[in-house]
Design a protein around this motif. Structure first.
Motif, PDB file in Angstrom:
ATOM      1  N   HIS A 102       0.848  -1.196   0.000  1.00 55.07           N
ATOM      2  CA  HIS A 102       0.000   0.000   0.000  1.00 55.07           C
ATOM      3  C   HIS A 102       0.883   1.245   0.000  1.00 55.07           C
ATOM      4  O   HIS A 102       1.830   1.340   0.798  1.00 55.07           O
ATOM      5  CB  HIS A 102      -0.904   0.007   1.235  1.00 55.07           C
ATOM      6  CG  HIS A 102      -1.834  -1.169   1.305  1.00 55.07           C
ATOM      7  ND1 HIS A 102      -3.110  -1.150   0.789  1.00 55.07           N
ATOM      8  CD2 HIS A 102      -1.654  -2.414   1.819  1.00 55.07           C
ATOM      9  CE1 HIS A 102      -3.686  -2.326   0.989  1.00 55.07           C
ATOM     10  NE2 HIS A 102      -2.817  -3.112   1.611  1.00 55.07           N
ATOM     11  N   ALA A 103       0.580   2.172  -0.872  1.00 55.09           N
ATOM     12  CA  ALA A 103       1.346   3.415  -0.937  1.00 55.09           C
ATOM     13  C   ALA A 103       0.971   4.326   0.223  1.00 55.09           C
ATOM     14  O   ALA A 103      -0.179   4.348   0.665  1.00 55.09           O
ATOM     15  CB  ALA A 103       1.085   4.114  -2.263  1.00 55.09           C
ATOM     16  N   GLU A 104       1.957   5.056   0.724  1.00 54.64           N
ATOM     17  CA  GLU A 104       1.742   6.047   1.779  1.00 54.64           C
ATOM     18  C   GLU A 104       2.139   7.418   1.240  1.00 54.64           C
ATOM     19  O   GLU A 104       3.030   7.527   0.388  1.00 54.64           O
ATOM     20  CB  GLU A 104       2.590   5.710   3.011  1.00 54.64           C
ATOM     21  CG  GLU A 104       2.188   4.437   3.735  1.00 54.64           C
ATOM     22  CD  GLU A 104       0.856   4.570   4.462  1.00 54.64           C
ATOM     23  OE1 GLU A 104       0.457   5.727   4.758  1.00 54.64           O
ATOM     24  OE2 GLU A 104       0.211   3.536   4.718  1.00 54.64           O
ATOM     25  N   PRO A 105       1.489   8.486   1.719  1.00 52.65           N
ATOM     26  CA  PRO A 105       1.814   9.835   1.227  1.00 52.65           C
ATOM     27  C   PRO A 105       3.277  10.193   1.436  1.00 52.65           C
ATOM     28  O   PRO A 105       3.844   9.939   2.509  1.00 52.65           O
ATOM     29  CB  PRO A 105       0.896  10.744   2.060  1.00 52.65           C
ATOM     30  CG  PRO A 105      -0.209   9.858   2.524  1.00 52.65           C
ATOM     31  CD  PRO A 105       0.400   8.501   2.714  1.00 52.65           C
ATOM     32  N   SER A 106       3.875  10.752   0.415  1.00 47.86           N
ATOM     33  CA  SER A 106       5.265  11.244   0.466  1.00 47.86           C
ATOM     34  C   SER A 106       6.274  10.140   0.762  1.00 47.86           C
ATOM     35  O   SER A 106       7.338  10.394   1.325  1.00 47.86           O
ATOM     36  CB  SER A 106       5.410  12.359   1.509  1.00 47.86           C
ATOM     37  OG  SER A 106       4.505  13.406   1.256  1.00 47.86           O
ATOM     38  N   ARG A 107       5.940   8.904   0.389  1.00 49.29           N
ATOM     39  CA  ARG A 107       6.858   7.786   0.602  1.00 49.29           C
ATOM     40  C   ARG A 107       6.991   7.008  -0.711  1.00 49.29           C
ATOM     41  O   ARG A 107       5.989   6.730  -1.381  1.00 49.29           O
ATOM     42  CB  ARG A 107       6.351   6.838   1.695  1.00 49.29           C
ATOM     43  CG  ARG A 107       6.141   7.498   3.057  1.00 49.29           C
ATOM     44  CD  ARG A 107       7.468   7.874   3.708  1.00 49.29           C
ATOM     45  NE  ARG A 107       7.274   8.335   5.073  1.00 49.29           N
ATOM     46  CZ  ARG A 107       7.055   9.587   5.428  1.00 49.29           C
ATOM     47  NH1 ARG A 107       6.978  10.533   4.490  1.00 49.29           N
ATOM     48  NH2 ARG A 107       6.919   9.922   6.706  1.00 49.29           N
ATOM     49  N   ALA A 108       8.217   6.646  -1.057  1.00 42.71           N
ATOM     50  CA  ALA A 108       8.434   5.839  -2.260  1.00 42.71           C
ATOM     51  C   ALA A 108       8.235   4.356  -1.969  1.00 42.71           C
ATOM     52  O   ALA A 108       7.844   3.592  -2.853  1.00 42.71           O
ATOM     53  CB  ALA A 108       9.844   6.072  -2.801  1.00 42.71           C
TER      54      ALA A 108
END
Length: 269
Positions: A102-108
């Motif tokens: 799962h993608a997280e804000p401001s994280r690659a």
């Protein structure tokens, strides 16, 4: 019949060579960071590869030395092993079809949730007894320690593409709101109740997030990646083995036909 037997022997030599990628896939799995601690899949793959090698050698001997019972044993044994290999290929696909990051804000990097994975995989890590052994294995590696050498600035760390194990075990979940000191040292959580793993985080380098569900999920995500790669090798080898087996059956049938025709001619004359 000699020509057909030689063909059967040559085909079995090819089958013998095809056992090598299967054994190699098992050895490769044994040396991967995730599977080396869980130790689930490598031995079935290695054992199956060795059995295919043994049966192929039996067929090689039976073909070149014209031993009919050994050829029949080869055909039966190889058929069983092909079915087992097909079942293993399908099983690996089925247990790894679920589970993604799962993608997280401001994280690659991605983060992982345990409930996303198949029930069979979850049962491999949910048991406290099993996980204590796996956790001890993970904490003894340099997986997390190497991050401290690679990233000193928060912005570099946040823009990095971490492996699932690194993301799940070496840092707290992003939604906890911890402040970055270094990749394995985080302080001052903003929202400590956002995730049960938030209170599991420990800056002790032997603890970190090894008790977190995110670590279990990261391990399973690593296993999924490793098993999928091995499964591709097994699938290609399976297709090749099926082709070799079909050709071998045809050659064996032709050999028996030639033998019957030869005996008929001898009886006629």
């Amino acid at each position: 019949m000699a020509l057909s037997n030689n063909v059967i022997g040559a085909i079995n030599f090819v089958a013998m060579l095809l056992s090598i990628p299967i054994i190699g896939a098992g050895i490769w799995l044994a040396n991967q960071p995730g599977n080396s601690c869980v130790k689930i899949m490598q031995w079935p793959v290695i054992v199956l590869g060795v059995l295919i090698l043994v049966v192929a050698i039996a067929g090689l001997i039976g073909g070149f030395w014209r031993i009919p019972w050994l050829l029949i044993a080869y055909l039966v044994g190889m058929l069983i092993l092909i079915i087992l290999l097909a079942c293993l290929v399908v099983f690996i696909y089925m247990v790894t079809v679920r589970g993604s990051g799962h993608a997280e804000p401001s994280r690659a990097y991605l983060e992982y949730h345990l409930e996303d994975f198949s029930g069979w995989l979850q049962r491999r890590v949910r048991s406290s007894y099993k996980w204590e052994r796996i956790k001890a294995c993970l904490s003894s590696t340099e997986i997390c320690a190497q991050l401290n050498q690679s990233y000193t600035m928060a912005i570099d760390f946040f823009n990095s593409h971490l492996s699932p194990i690194e993301s799940g075990c070496c840092k707290p979940p992003t939604q906890c709101g911890y402040t970055f000191v270094n990749p394995t040292n985080w302080i001052s959580p903003i929202n400590n109740i956002a995730d049960p793993d938030c209170i599991q985080w420990n800056n002790d380098q032997t603890q970190l997030c090894y008790s977190c569900n995110s670590c279990k999920a990261g391990l399973l995500a690593n296993l999924k990646q490793e098993w999928r790669k091995a499964d591709i090798v097994l699938l290609i080898t399976l297709i090749a083995l099926i082709c070799v087996y079909v050709i071998g059956c045809c050659a064996f049938r032709n050999a028996k036909t030639e033998d019957i025709f030869r005996r008929y001619k001898q009886g006629y004359t």
